[in-house]
Design a protein around this motif. Sequence first.
Motif, PDB file in Angstrom:
ATOM      1  N   ILE A 108     -17.496 -23.502  27.528  1.00  0.00           N
ATOM      2  CA  ILE A 108     -17.939 -23.001  26.215  1.00  0.00           C
ATOM      3  C   ILE A 108     -17.910 -21.414  26.025  1.00  0.00           C
ATOM      4  CG2 ILE A 108     -20.202 -22.931  24.931  1.00  0.00           C
ATOM      5  CD1 ILE A 108     -20.992 -25.726  26.225  1.00  0.00           C
ATOM      6  N   GLY A 111     -13.282 -16.096  22.874  1.00  0.00           N
ATOM      7  CA  GLY A 111     -12.210 -16.226  22.228  1.00  0.00           C
ATOM      8  C   GLY A 111     -10.725 -15.964  22.954  1.00  0.00           C
ATOM      9  N   SER A 155     -25.072 -17.131  20.458  1.00  0.00           N
ATOM     10  CA  SER A 155     -24.374 -17.796  19.596  1.00  0.00           C
ATOM     11  C   SER A 155     -22.851 -17.757  19.540  1.00  0.00           C
ATOM     12  CB  SER A 155     -24.936 -17.708  18.250  1.00  0.00           C
ATOM     13  OG  SER A 155     -24.692 -16.539  17.717  1.00  0.00           O
ATOM     14  N   PRO A 156     -22.172 -18.648  18.834  1.00  0.00           N
ATOM     15  CA  PRO A 156     -20.629 -18.475  19.018  1.00  0.00           C
ATOM     16  C   PRO A 156     -20.340 -17.100  18.456  1.00  0.00           C
ATOM     17  CG  PRO A 156     -21.078 -20.790  18.204  1.00  0.00           C
ATOM     18  CD  PRO A 156     -22.608 -20.170  18.436  1.00  0.00           C
ATOM     19  N   GLU A 188     -14.254 -20.479  25.140  1.00  0.00           N
ATOM     20  CA  GLU A 188     -13.849 -20.943  23.756  1.00  0.00           C
ATOM     21  C   GLU A 188     -14.559 -19.964  22.890  1.00  0.00           C
ATOM     22  OE1 GLU A 188     -14.337 -24.829  20.812  1.00  0.00           O
ATOM     23  OE2 GLU A 188     -14.453 -24.972  22.948  1.00  0.00           O
ATOM     24  N   GLU A 189     -15.649 -19.570  22.917  1.00  0.00           N
ATOM     25  CA  GLU A 189     -16.198 -19.058  22.050  1.00  0.00           C
ATOM     26  C   GLU A 189     -16.097 -17.272  22.073  1.00  0.00           C
ATOM     27  OE1 GLU A 189     -20.615 -20.197  21.929  1.00  0.00           O
ATOM     28  OE2 GLU A 189     -20.314 -22.227  21.285  1.00  0.00           O
ATOM     29  N   LEU A 236     -20.913 -14.291  20.573  1.00  0.00           N
ATOM     30  CA  LEU A 236     -20.043 -14.102  21.558  1.00  0.00           C
ATOM     31  C   LEU A 236     -18.586 -13.541  20.849  1.00  0.00           C
ATOM     32  CD1 LEU A 236     -20.772 -17.423  23.645  1.00  0.00           C
ATOM     33  CD2 LEU A 236     -21.173 -15.181  24.412  1.00  0.00           C
ATOM     34  N   LYS A 237     -18.244 -13.885  19.990  1.00  0.00           N
ATOM     35  CA  LYS A 237     -17.109 -13.689  19.350  1.00  0.00           C
ATOM     36  C   LYS A 237     -16.943 -11.906  19.010  1.00  0.00           C
ATOM     37  CE  LYS A 237     -14.235 -13.849  15.162  1.00  0.00           C
ATOM     38  NZ  LYS A 237     -14.230 -12.187  15.025  1.00  0.00           N
TER      39      LYS A 237
END
Length: 276
Positions: free
Chosen positions: A235, A241, A201-202, A238-239, A205-206
């Motif tokens: 993706i 960061g 999930s985002p 971006e996720e 990954l963060k």
Amino acid sequence: MGLNGSLTDWKRNTKYFGHQHGSKYSCLVFDNRGVGRSDKPLSFYSTSEMAQDAVDLVASLGWIDLAAPAERSIHVIGASMGGMIAQEVGMLIPDRLASLTLCCTAPRLVRTGPFFETVHQRASMFIPRHIDIDLQRIAKDIFADDFLDQPDTEYEDPAMNFPTRRDRFAAGVLQKRADTERYTKKGFMMQIVACYFHSKSPAQLKALGDNVGRERITVCHGTQDRMLTFQHGEILREEIGEGITWKVFEGSGHMLSWEREAEVNQMIKESVNRCN
């Protein structure tokens, strides 16, 4: 390494780091469960379990000591399914990683094209075909246009080379399919299950970026990748960061370690030297 790939598929990288520069670098390559010389148990495979396999292997060799205070001592590189496993390694032991390089991989499988085109592409992996047709399909999925039509330059001695890279690719596939002990339909299917159920999930990954350190993470992708399309890499970038290294290989497909061998080795070298 990626789906149904073995440790020998890293040969263009281990040649550089393990042989040509073996006095400076140490390399560990291995077969994931389900392929090559590793076991092929009939069970539900997951990328998290396969990551635990990798951690256990590295610990058994003494490259990390899980009982000792954390030390950032290993550089993890994963390609395709191996990049999914590498994400999980980063979540299991984030404070042991000196760097993390994710090549042509995805946080989860997403539909980036028309629905029926996507279904056809996935289903075509399981449809029996004449070997010539199957070779064309595989080549289209993993290589950029025209790459395989170029002359084979694998060895300095021309007598060791095939007429074209397509001939070398075809010979490799045929050799793999002839080895029915190391490459089995059972193992292939179990690895596919792991890929399809991999999902980060985002938020996860963060957390990966936070815990490993974004300055230690490199994500790269080819713009002509048809196996895991370029959007999957975007993706991931971006996720995780801002602050990671993002490398785009224009006009290249899924097999960056072959198509862009020298540049990939240089990218890994820069990451390792920067994060040591």
